[in-house]
Design an enzyme around this catalytic site. Structure first.
Site, PDB file in Angstrom:
ATOM      1  N   GLU A 172       0.807  -1.225   0.000  1.00  0.00           N
ATOM      2  CA  GLU A 172       0.000   0.000   0.000  1.00  0.00           C
ATOM      3  C   GLU A 172       0.838   1.273   0.000  1.00  0.00           C
ATOM      4  O   GLU A 172       0.808   2.052   0.975  1.00  0.00           O
ATOM      5  CB  GLU A 172      -0.948   0.017   1.208  1.00  0.00           C
ATOM      6  N   ASN A 298      -5.398  -5.092  -2.113  1.00  0.00           N
ATOM      7  CA  ASN A 298      -6.005  -4.952  -0.787  1.00  0.00           C
ATOM      8  C   ASN A 298      -7.294  -4.181  -0.974  1.00  0.00           C
ATOM      9  O   ASN A 298      -7.282  -3.072  -1.527  1.00  0.00           O
ATOM     10  CB  ASN A 298      -5.085  -4.183   0.166  1.00  0.00           C
ATOM     11  N   TYR A 300     -10.872  -2.833   0.938  1.00  0.00           N
ATOM     12  CA  TYR A 300     -11.649  -2.661   2.166  1.00  0.00           C
ATOM     13  C   TYR A 300     -12.981  -1.959   1.952  1.00  0.00           C
ATOM     14  O   TYR A 300     -13.919  -2.169   2.701  1.00  0.00           O
ATOM     15  CB  TYR A 300     -10.832  -1.899   3.213  1.00  0.00           C
TER      16      TYR A 300
HETATM   17  O1  IFM Z   1      -3.924  -2.944   9.338  1.00  0.00           O
HETATM   18  C1  IFM Z   1      -3.925  -2.456   8.038  1.00  0.00           C
HETATM   19  C2  IFM Z   1      -2.761  -3.042   7.261  1.00  0.00           C
HETATM   20  O2  IFM Z   1      -1.549  -2.782   7.871  1.00  0.00           O
HETATM   21  C3  IFM Z   1      -2.735  -2.462   5.867  1.00  0.00           C
HETATM   22  N1  IFM Z   1      -4.007  -2.565   5.221  1.00  0.00           N
HETATM   23  C4  IFM Z   1      -5.183  -2.173   5.949  1.00  0.00           C
HETATM   24  C5  IFM Z   1      -5.180  -2.828   7.314  1.00  0.00           C
HETATM   25  C6  IFM Z   1      -6.442  -2.385   8.101  1.00  0.00           C
HETATM   26  O3  IFM Z   1      -6.465  -1.013   8.254  1.00  0.00           O
END
Ligand code: IFM
Length: 467
Positions: A172, A298, A300
């Site tokens: 990220e 990733n 979310y």
């Molecule tokens: O905890 C984080 C992780 O380190 C990176 N991606 C998102 C996760 C949740 O916020």
């Protein structure tokens, strides 16, 4: 039994990887032990007022000492892949000087421990814990840091590359660059757009330089980068909302995907950033676009974006002249900004597959935080998370069926851990952690995930999905 024919069952492709993920600073603890150097997160967390609950990662889940028991749990759960990160300052305390043999030894023990238990290691080389000394010397904006990273990547790949064959250069870059250097909510706590963009460029450049170095040191290795991607939609068809959504997509998604897969920054965002855009060396873009084997996604949340020149942009800042709008009826995570929207994951995977052709993909992180508690019966009944995982993995399956080459899913996270600026107030794990005693309790979602991993699928009703 022909696993592909189970009735009312979501069957995943043969060989699909059901894994889990963590990061060094969030779980290891042992922050100053066995010669480890200081990272920007050690320094940031120690400053008053930076972390919501005043905590830090000095002990975290004490994984540095408890890794063998943690790997035993992973094995018992039937998880066959583990995405972990390596702490650069544990291996090279000041980032570019002497190597700390005890640091490398730890990762060797960890990897050997995984292999002994039939768990495939997926290693991330940088998950935000930059050696503090390198930050003080100018951080990722300086070529010296980029070169130091390539040396570090070479060192680690030489040591572990005969056993680790799946490598991720960075986790990220958006978060490290923007949350750490524009919004200032993460280490190193800088607030400067130009610095954020220079940091992002340094990260991307170091990625491109490290890819061939890792391959040379680890025969047959598969190498990729991990980006956090969002599905973005305008709040209305109004021109200004459409433009704001495009800007958000540009800042968040395209600024990182375009360089890696097309060798250029998006024109509209270069114009938007103007004089703040990074200085790009003659060969930089070619290097950044060095072909990789896979992309780690990733995911979310999705975001619905409206124009708002003075309003709150992502993470509460208006640099992008945009603001997030929440739809009623869409459940949100414990992180207020995050909507639970599995269809966004489906769309992100298909979009990336079609527009960027990244080789293959893994969902390298997905999960949700909830205010979990252990009930009187000793159980953690996190039904909302269980349903979240079922619906998101179902979205992955659907994307795979519609043409996206997605080969695995890594649940964030293996266990509750130090959630950066939120400290220990957010729990993402499939395992609940009592930080005072280091007791681990498997949550209901973890039990469900374990079964899904063993069965390579799950009943369609768990995700309310057609089979
Ligand atoms: O905890 C984080 C992780 O380190 C990176 N991606 C998102 C996760 C949740 O916020």
């Amino acid at each position: 039994m022909n696993m592909a024919q189970r009735k009312d069952f979501l069957d995943f492709p043969p060989g699909f990887i059901w894994g889990t993920a963590t990061a060094a600073y969030q779980i290891e603890g042992a922050a100053a032990e066995d010669g480890k150097g200081e990272s920007v997160w050690d320094r940031f967390a120690a400053a008053p007022g930076k972390i919501a609950d005043g905590s830090d990662g000095r002990v975290a889940c004490d994984h540095y000492h408890r890794y063998a028991a943690d790997l035993d749990m992973m094995k018992d759960l039937g998880l066959r892949a583990y995405r972990f990160s390596i702490s650069w300052p544990r291996v090279i305390p000041d980032g570019r000087g002497a190597v700390n043999p005890k640091g490398l030894d730890f990762y060797e023990r960890l990897v050997d421990g995984m292999l002994a238990r039939g768990i495939r290691p997926f290693a991330t080389l940088f998950h935000w814990d930059l050696p503090q000394a390198l930050h003080e010397a100018g951080g990722w904006a300086r070529r010296a840091t980029v070169d130091a990273y390539v040396r570090y990547a070479d060192l680690v790949a030489r040591r572990l590359g005969d056993r680790v064959k799946d490598w991720m250069t960075h986790n990220e870059p958006w978060v490290f660059a923007f949350v750490g250097h524009l919004f200032g909510d993460h280490a190193p706590g800088v607030r400067d757009l130009r610095m954020a963009l220079a940091t992002a460029h340094g990260l991307l450049l170091s990625h491109g330089l490290a890819v061939p170095v890792i391959r040379a040191a680890s025969a047959g290795a598969r190498v990729g980068i991990v980006h956090n991607l969002e599905w973005v939609e305008p709040a209305s068809p109004k021109e200004e909302d459409v433009a704001a959504a495009r800007r958000h997509d540009g800042a968040f998604n395209r600024w990182f995907l375009d360089p890696v897969f097309r060798g250029s920054y998006p024109e509209d965002m270069l114009a938007w950033y103007g004089a703040d855009a990074p200085v790009v060396g003659a060969d930089d873009m070619k290097i950044i676009a060095t072909p990789t084997d896979f992309l780690g996604v990733n995911y979310y949340t999705r975001r619905i974006i409206a124009s708002d020149p003075a309003g709150r942009g992502t993470s509460g800042r208006s640099v992008f002249a945009a603001r997030q709008v929440h739809w009623p009826f869409v459940p949100r995570a414990d992180f207020e900004e995050w909507e639970m929207a599995p269809e966004g994951l489906y769309r992100v995977l298909l979009r990336v597959a079609r527009e960027y052709r990244p080789g293959f993909m893994y969902v390298t992180e997905n999960g949700t935080s909830l205010p979990d508690t252990v009930g009187p019966d000793g159980a953690v009944r996190d039904t909302v998370r269980l349903r979240y995982i079922a619906r998101h993995t179902a979205a992955v399956l659907q994307a795979a069926g519609d043409g996206a080459d997605v080969r695995g899913y890594f649940l964030w996270s293996f266990m509750d851990n130090f959630e950066w600026g939120f400290g220990f107030t957010k729990r993402f794990g499939m395992i609940w952690v009592d930080y005072a005693t280091q007791r681990r309790v498997l949550k209901d979602s973890g039990r469900w995930y374990s079964q899904a991993a063993r069965d390579n699928g799950f009943p369609a009703r768990d995700a309310n999905a057609p089979s």
